[in-house]
Design a protein around this motif. Structure first.
Motif, mmCIF file in Angstrom:
data_model
loop_
_atom_site.group_PDB
_atom_site.id
_atom_site.type_symbol
_atom_site.label_atom_id
_atom_site.label_comp_id
_atom_site.label_asym_id
_atom_site.label_seq_id
_atom_site.Cartn_x
_atom_site.Cartn_y
_atom_site.Cartn_z
ATOM 1 N N ALA A 125 9.228 1.324 -7.753
ATOM 2 C CA ALA A 125 8.735 1.707 -6.428
ATOM 3 C C ALA A 125 7.775 2.877 -6.525
ATOM 4 O O ALA A 125 7.915 3.737 -7.396
ATOM 5 C CB ALA A 125 9.897 2.094 -5.508
ATOM 6 N N LEU A 127 6.577 6.387 -4.929
ATOM 7 C CA LEU A 127 7.317 7.433 -4.228
ATOM 8 C C LEU A 127 6.406 8.330 -3.392
ATOM 9 O O LEU A 127 6.841 8.873 -2.381
ATOM 10 C CB LEU A 127 8.087 8.297 -5.229
ATOM 11 C CG LEU A 127 9.085 7.566 -6.135
ATOM 12 C CD1 LEU A 127 9.775 8.562 -7.059
ATOM 13 C CD2 LEU A 127 10.104 6.794 -5.321
ATOM 14 N N PHE A 258 5.561 7.550 -9.101
ATOM 15 C CA PHE A 258 6.275 6.278 -9.011
ATOM 16 C C PHE A 258 7.416 6.214 -10.009
ATOM 17 O O PHE A 258 7.494 7.021 -10.936
ATOM 18 C CB PHE A 258 5.318 5.110 -9.229
ATOM 19 C CG PHE A 258 4.320 5.299 -10.342
ATOM 20 C CD1 PHE A 258 4.616 4.946 -11.642
ATOM 21 C CD2 PHE A 258 3.067 5.836 -10.075
ATOM 22 C CE1 PHE A 258 3.706 5.116 -12.671
ATOM 23 C CE2 PHE A 258 2.134 6.013 -11.089
ATOM 24 C CZ PHE A 258 2.460 5.648 -12.393
ATOM 25 N N ASN A 274 15.273 -0.053 -6.145
ATOM 26 C CA ASN A 274 14.216 0.012 -5.130
ATOM 27 C C ASN A 274 14.817 0.243 -3.744
ATOM 28 O O ASN A 274 14.320 1.079 -2.971
ATOM 29 C CB ASN A 274 13.399 -1.282 -5.136
ATOM 30 C CG ASN A 274 12.304 -1.281 -4.072
ATOM 31 O OD1 ASN A 274 12.538 -1.617 -2.919
ATOM 32 N ND2 ASN A 274 11.101 -0.908 -4.467
ATOM 33 N N LEU A 277 15.976 3.822 -3.476
ATOM 34 C CA LEU A 277 14.841 4.748 -3.383
ATOM 35 C C LEU A 277 14.209 4.731 -1.994
ATOM 36 O O LEU A 277 13.769 5.768 -1.485
ATOM 37 C CB LEU A 277 13.787 4.404 -4.438
ATOM 38 C CG LEU A 277 14.130 4.805 -5.868
ATOM 39 C CD1 LEU A 277 13.105 4.230 -6.837
ATOM 40 C CD2 LEU A 277 14.195 6.327 -6.017
ATOM 41 N N ARG A 278 14.160 3.575 -1.380
ATOM 42 C CA ARG A 278 13.620 3.491 -0.017
ATOM 43 C C ARG A 278 14.468 4.331 0.943
ATOM 44 O O ARG A 278 13.933 4.997 1.841
ATOM 45 C CB ARG A 278 13.554 2.038 0.444
ATOM 46 C CG ARG A 278 12.411 1.243 -0.193
ATOM 47 C CD ARG A 278 12.447 -0.216 0.253
ATOM 48 N NE ARG A 278 11.376 -0.986 -0.338
ATOM 49 C CZ ARG A 278 10.159 -1.144 0.203
ATOM 50 N NH1 ARG A 278 9.868 -0.542 1.351
ATOM 51 N NH2 ARG A 278 9.245 -1.879 -0.394
ATOM 52 N N MET A 281 13.662 8.104 0.148
ATOM 53 C CA MET A 281 12.358 8.580 0.602
ATOM 54 C C MET A 281 12.234 8.579 2.129
ATOM 55 O O MET A 281 11.305 9.178 2.670
ATOM 56 C CB MET A 281 11.236 7.732 -0.018
ATOM 57 C CG MET A 281 11.251 7.696 -1.545
ATOM 58 S SD MET A 281 11.444 9.306 -2.341
ATOM 59 C CE MET A 281 9.923 10.116 -1.884
ATOM 60 N N VAL A 297 4.843 11.374 1.007
ATOM 61 C CA VAL A 297 5.797 10.303 0.700
ATOM 62 C C VAL A 297 5.157 8.943 0.936
ATOM 63 O O VAL A 297 4.496 8.721 1.954
ATOM 64 C CB VAL A 297 7.068 10.447 1.565
ATOM 65 C CG1 VAL A 297 7.939 9.206 1.473
ATOM 66 C CG2 VAL A 297 7.857 11.675 1.137
ATOM 67 N N GLU A 298 5.356 8.047 -0.009
ATOM 68 C CA GLU A 298 4.823 6.685 0.084
ATOM 69 C C GLU A 298 5.746 5.771 -0.701
ATOM 70 O O GLU A 298 5.959 5.969 -1.902
ATOM 71 C CB GLU A 298 3.409 6.629 -0.501
ATOM 72 C CG GLU A 298 2.732 5.280 -0.371
ATOM 73 C CD GLU A 298 2.242 4.994 1.029
ATOM 74 O OE1 GLU A 298 2.286 3.814 1.437
ATOM 75 O OE2 GLU A 298 1.812 5.942 1.700
ATOM 76 N N THR A 299 6.323 4.768 -0.045
ATOM 77 C CA THR A 299 7.196 3.827 -0.758
ATOM 78 C C THR A 299 6.528 2.460 -0.840
ATOM 79 O O THR A 299 5.584 2.169 -0.108
ATOM 80 C CB THR A 299 8.560 3.694 -0.062
ATOM 81 O OG1 THR A 299 8.358 3.336 1.314
ATOM 82 C CG2 THR A 299 9.325 5.002 -0.122
ATOM 83 N N SER A 300 7.045 1.633 -1.752
ATOM 84 C CA SER A 300 6.439 0.313 -1.944
ATOM 85 C C SER A 300 7.444 -0.638 -2.568
ATOM 86 O O SER A 300 8.498 -0.235 -3.055
ATOM 87 C CB SER A 300 5.214 0.412 -2.856
ATOM 88 O OG SER A 300 5.627 0.596 -4.219
ATOM 89 N N SER A 301 7.074 -1.901 -2.595
ATOM 90 C CA SER A 301 7.830 -2.898 -3.344
ATOM 91 C C SER A 301 7.421 -2.822 -4.808
ATOM 92 O O SER A 301 6.372 -2.247 -5.139
ATOM 93 C CB SER A 301 7.522 -4.298 -2.804
ATOM 94 O OG SER A 301 6.170 -4.640 -3.105
#
Length: 328
Positions: A125, A127, A258, A274, A277-278, A281, A297-301
């Protein structure tokens, strides 16, 4: 043998068969439980630095969600490429992770050889992002980015700038700035941001690209002039500070942060981390702690992070090649 005896025998046989089939499933479920012991979270920089602080913020919140300790281990050196190489050779069991940043991607372009391929490391992910700052000594004849560009264009090669070292994102941000602004500045690399800022404040060097938090603190004390941040949007840590992109449209140079796992880590483990972590965050105190370190802060798949890594590999490699930056 009576019919009842035959029926009883069949029932016993079926029961034994059912138990025999069930036993492996129970054993598999127990063996496959993750995590069942402490998780090691590597960070490629020394204790006390920005990346180390962010890693510990994440680890402290991740531990209770995973139900096991998440222990930070510092593997510093060579722009975090040592930590990345260690991850590449670690077992793919989810017990060794790396809080990484864009430096491991730059490393493949500036070093003659690294013991890992970023595209084979397992993405978990994104972060967040870590922008840098453009600062000048208070006596420098520029109050904003446009005035700085005008001064530099009128005096090509006359002025020098400091960065925390060769090949880090601050250095590459400066190289990108030179290219897009059409100016020439002489690079003076330092062993870290602290000595670079010390020389800037004392007047030994006029310009510096450096991490935002220490620059912001010195700017508030009037010891330097904070002209801009390198991100596309203004930083929550310094909302009144313009971005370089407000003068040079499209400019964006940040260190992405990340989480990675070793090559071949099973999807079930990746999804488990993941999801945790979501949650981490999304916590307001984590967002506040990241902002205090100058980060957003930036989350992702995992799939989105994989695409980001490939995109950054191409863009950073292009900048490194254009500036002819090499490290042995």
């Amino acid at each position: 043998m009576s019919i009842e005896d035959i029926k009883l025998g069949r029932r016993l046989a079926l029961s034994a068969l059912a138990l025999g089939l069930a036993a492996p499933r129970i054993g598999f479920a127990q063996a496959g439980a993750y995590p069942s012991r402490a998780i090691k979270l590597m960070v490629g920089y020394p204790p006390g630095g920005g990346a180390d602080i962010l890693a510990r913020i994440v680890a402290n919140k991740l531990s209770p969600l995973m139900g096991q300790p998440v222990v930070v281990e510092n593997r510093s050196g060579a722009g975090s490429t040592i930590a990345a190489a260690s991850l590449a050779s670690a077992p793919a069991d989810g017990y060794t992770l790396l809080l990484a940043e864009s430096g491991i991607l730059v490393g493949t372009a500036i070093y003659d050889k690294v013991a890992y391929d970023p595209t084979t490391l397992t993405p978990i992910a994104a972060l967040g992002d870590l922008p840098y700052s453009l600062v000048v000594n208070p006596s420098f004849p520029a109050a904003n980015t446009r005035e700085l560009i005008d001064v530099l264009k009128a005096n090509p090669g006359k002025y020098s700038y400091a960065s925390p070292g060769v090949g880090n994102i601050a250095h590459l941000s400066a190289e990108m700035f030179q290219k897009e602004a059409g100016v020439q500045i002489v690079h003076v690399p330092y062993k870290g941001g602290t000595p670079a800022l010390a020389d800037l404040v004392s007047g030994q060097i006029p310009i510096c690209f450096v991490s935002l938090p220490p620059a912001l603190a010195l700017a508030r004390g009037g010891k330097l002039r904070l002209l801009a941040v390198t991100s596309a949007k203004r930083s929550p840590a310094a909302p009144d500070t313009p971005t370089i992109s407000e003068t040079l449209p499209g400019f964006n140079s940040v260190a992405s942060i990340f989480m990675l796992a070793p090559p071949g880590t099973p999807a079930a483990i990746v999804d488990r981390v993941n999801a945790a972590l979501r949650e981490v965050m999304a916590m307001p105190d984590v967002t506040a702690d990241f902002v205090a370190q100058g980060a957003t802060v930036e989350t992702s798949s995992p799939q989105q992070l994989s695409a980001l890594i490939r995109q950054e590999l191409a863009s950073w490699s292009s900048i490194v090649k254009s500036a002819n930056i090499r490290m042995e």
